[in-house]
Design an enzyme around this catalytic site. Structure first.
Site, PDB file in Angstrom:
ATOM      1  N   ARG A  51       0.897  -1.169  -0.055  1.00 16.21           N
ATOM      2  CA  ARG A  51      -0.006   0.035   0.021  1.00 16.21           C
ATOM      3  C   ARG A  51       0.801   1.083  -0.239  1.00 16.21           C
ATOM      4  NH1 ARG A  51      -1.324   1.803   4.833  1.00 16.21           N
ATOM      5  NH2 ARG A  51      -2.247  -0.214   5.400  1.00 16.21           N
ATOM      6  N   TYR A 103     -16.159  17.053 -15.625  1.00 11.24           N
ATOM      7  CA  TYR A 103     -16.639  15.714 -15.804  1.00 11.24           C
ATOM      8  C   TYR A 103     -17.634  15.305 -14.653  1.00 11.24           C
ATOM      9  CZ  TYR A 103     -16.532  10.864 -14.540  1.00 11.24           C
ATOM     10  OH  TYR A 103     -16.762   9.305 -14.515  1.00 11.24           O
ATOM     11  N   ASP A 175      -6.989  19.226 -14.120  1.00 10.81           N
ATOM     12  CA  ASP A 175      -7.227  17.936 -14.683  1.00 10.81           C
ATOM     13  C   ASP A 175      -6.799  17.770 -16.099  1.00 10.81           C
ATOM     14  OD1 ASP A 175      -8.562  15.761 -15.803  1.00 10.81           O
ATOM     15  OD2 ASP A 175     -10.338  15.689 -14.421  1.00 10.81           O
ATOM     16  N   LYS A 200      -7.842   6.724 -19.324  1.00 12.84           N
ATOM     17  CA  LYS A 200      -8.102   7.330 -20.582  1.00 12.84           C
ATOM     18  C   LYS A 200      -6.606   7.059 -21.503  1.00 12.84           C
ATOM     19  CE  LYS A 200     -12.062   8.058 -18.660  1.00 12.84           C
ATOM     20  NZ  LYS A 200     -12.127   8.367 -17.501  1.00 12.84           N
TER      21      LYS A 200
HETATM   22  C1  LIG Z   1     -11.686  14.505 -17.225  1.00 10.24           C
HETATM   23  C2  LIG Z   1     -11.959  13.385 -16.579  1.00 10.24           C
HETATM   24  N1  LIG Z   1     -11.565  13.601 -14.979  1.00 10.24           N
HETATM   25  C3  LIG Z   1     -11.792  12.567 -14.270  1.00 10.24           C
HETATM   26  C4  LIG Z   1     -12.129  11.388 -14.580  1.00 10.24           C
HETATM   27  C5  LIG Z   1     -12.338  10.133 -13.336  1.00 10.24           C
HETATM   28  O1  LIG Z   1     -11.644   9.308 -13.806  1.00 10.24           O
HETATM   29  P1  LIG Z   1     -11.720   7.684 -13.463  1.00 10.24           P
HETATM   30  O2  LIG Z   1     -13.012   7.273 -14.255  1.00 10.24           O
HETATM   31  O3  LIG Z   1     -10.550   7.083 -14.018  1.00 10.24           O
HETATM   32  O4  LIG Z   1     -11.841   7.745 -11.902  1.00 10.24           O
HETATM   33  C6  LIG Z   1     -12.667  11.066 -15.888  1.00 10.24           C
HETATM   34  C7  LIG Z   1     -13.549  10.032 -16.165  1.00 10.24           C
HETATM   35  O5  LIG Z   1     -14.305   9.714 -17.254  1.00 10.24           O
HETATM   36  C8  LIG Z   1     -12.685  12.400 -16.657  1.00 10.24           C
HETATM   37  O6  LIG Z   1     -13.111  12.168 -18.000  1.00 10.24           O
END
Ligand SMILES: Cc1ncc(COP(=O)(O)O)c(C=O)c1O
Length: 395
Positions: A51, A103, A175, A200
């Site tokens: 961990r 998101y 992000d 992604k």
């Molecule tokens: C721009 C963005 N940020 C954060 C996330 C969250 O990531 P995760 O699905 O890996 O938890 C996503 C998921 O679609 C996303 O598109």
């Protein structure tokens, strides 16, 4: 060669990675172990418990930090677990100003999980810096930026926001999921933390769910490592291996995503049944100049609406695709499509969502790296099945 001197493609393949010290294995082994032998208590080889740290994860964390031009990297069980760690650096009473077009899951964790711990979130458009200046209060401790935004492809000027954040002693988190460090490196533009849904483009093959953070500040890194270890939302060694492998072709994939994205954005724009197309590479995109300055290219994410704005038309198109797959997520080698209003952004109330342009007929495409002619034929075929009754533009 020091990581800093390497160019992007070389870093993607080599940064943070050394031949395995025990066998010479060139590819980082999957250290499928939860614990490590100690000669006497505290006398170990740098790892105690998985961990806290694992050699496969460590190689990946160092690789991602190098790609983002950052000092420290941390990997998590998902993008949302990475966001969770950032918000846990805040205290009750602190405030966050966030982009309003983001998101849906980020919106959900902010409002449904952290508001009840008395952290306040203010969602605003950030196209105009004066709106952000007005939203900052004495309690603002974090600015949250997503650029390009999901799903409207708005572009936010990271450098200007970083300047404002510094003047006010506020941390800036970006992000960088849509752009990846191949297209933009927010740390170089003044961000304090960069976050990724590694699920992604970074992973790139739609086979792993993972998140990551990078930062430069020693104290902030210490705090984030403490949260990573204490809350425990880490990723496993097998997934770390898969992402290390995926990242080795990040530069090649992003080049092809961008090439295909450009051709498809222009094709959609000239299509009689398509109303609006959202893609930052268009010269008349409201923040095209910022995109040109802070990004190397414009990526493969595109959203569009259909004339008349009927949800049924969007559904018909998406279920008629033969190459694009209707599915959540994005950034894989294969082309995907989704309906933000009912899928990724369903957690955002309708009025809130429509304010940022997420209409009923909006379709988001994640353009993959297939032959672009096949993708265009697929789009044309699916759109040919839609009878657009109302061809009055919504603009
Ligand atoms: C721009 C963005 N940020 C954060 C996330 C969250 O990531 P995760 O699905 O890996 O938890 C996503 C998921 O679609 C996303 O598109």
């Amino acid at each position: 060669m020091a990581n800093k001197k390497m160019r992007f493609g070389t870093k993607a393949i080599h940064a943070g990675i050394e031949a395995d010290p025990s066998t010479g294995a060139v590819m980082t082994p999957i250290y499928q172990t939860s614990t490590y032998k100690q000669a006497s208590p505290g006398d170990h080889k740098g790892f105690e418990y998985s961990r806290t740290g694992n050699p496969t994860r460590k190689a990946l964390e160092d690789n991602i930090a190098a790609l983002e031009n950052a000092k420290y990297g941390l990997c998590f069980a998902s993008g949302l677990a990475a966001i969770d760690a950032i918000i846990k650096t805040l205290n009750p009473g602190d405030e966050v100003v966030s982009t309003n077009d983001l998101y849906g899951g980020s919106y959900r964790i902010f409002t449904k999980i952290f508001e009840k711990y008395n952290i306040k979130f203010n969602f605003i458009p950030m196209g105009n810096i004066s709106d952000l200046e007005n939203a900052i209060t004495a309690n603002t401790k974090l600015i949250w930026v997503e650029t390009p935004t999901n799903p409207m492809m708005n572009i936010i000027d990271i450098q200007s926001i970083a300047k404002l954040a510094k003047q006010n002693g506020i941390r800036l988190a970006v992000d960088n999921t849509f752009a990846t460090p191949y297209l933009q490196t927010p740390m170089d533009l003044g961000a304090d933390i960069v976050m990724h849904s590694i699920t992604k483009y970074m992973g790139g093959h739609s086979d792993v769910v993972m998140g990551a953070l990078v930062c430069n500040d020693d104290k902030l890194a210490e705090e984030l490592y403490f949260i990573q270890n204490s809350s425990g939302a880490i990723c496993g060694p097998q997934d770390s291996f898969l992402v290390l492998r995926g990242i080795k072709t990040l530069h090649l994939r992003m080049q092809r995503h961008s090439e295909n994205g450009k051709k498809i954005a222009h094709h959609l724009r000239n299509h009689a049944k398509v109303d609006k197309v959202y893609w930052p590479g268009f010269e008349d995109h409201p923040n095209h100049e910022v995109a040109k300055n802070q990004m190397k290219d414009f990526g493969g994410m595109i959203s569009f609406t259909i004339h008349g704005d009927h949800k049924e038309d969007a559904y018909k198109v998406m279920s008629s695709f033969e190459v694009f797959t209707l599915a959540e997520s994005l950034g894989g080698v294969e082309s995907l499509c989704c309906h933000p209003a009912s899928m990724t952004h369903a957690a955002i109330p309708k009025e809130e969502r429509e304010k940022s342009g997420v209409l009923e007929s909006l379709i988001r495409l994640s353009v993959g790296i297939e032959d672009v002619e096949d993708l265009i034929e697929d789009i044309d075929h699916a759109l040919s099945l839609v009878k657009v009754q109302d061809v009055v533009s919504t603009s």
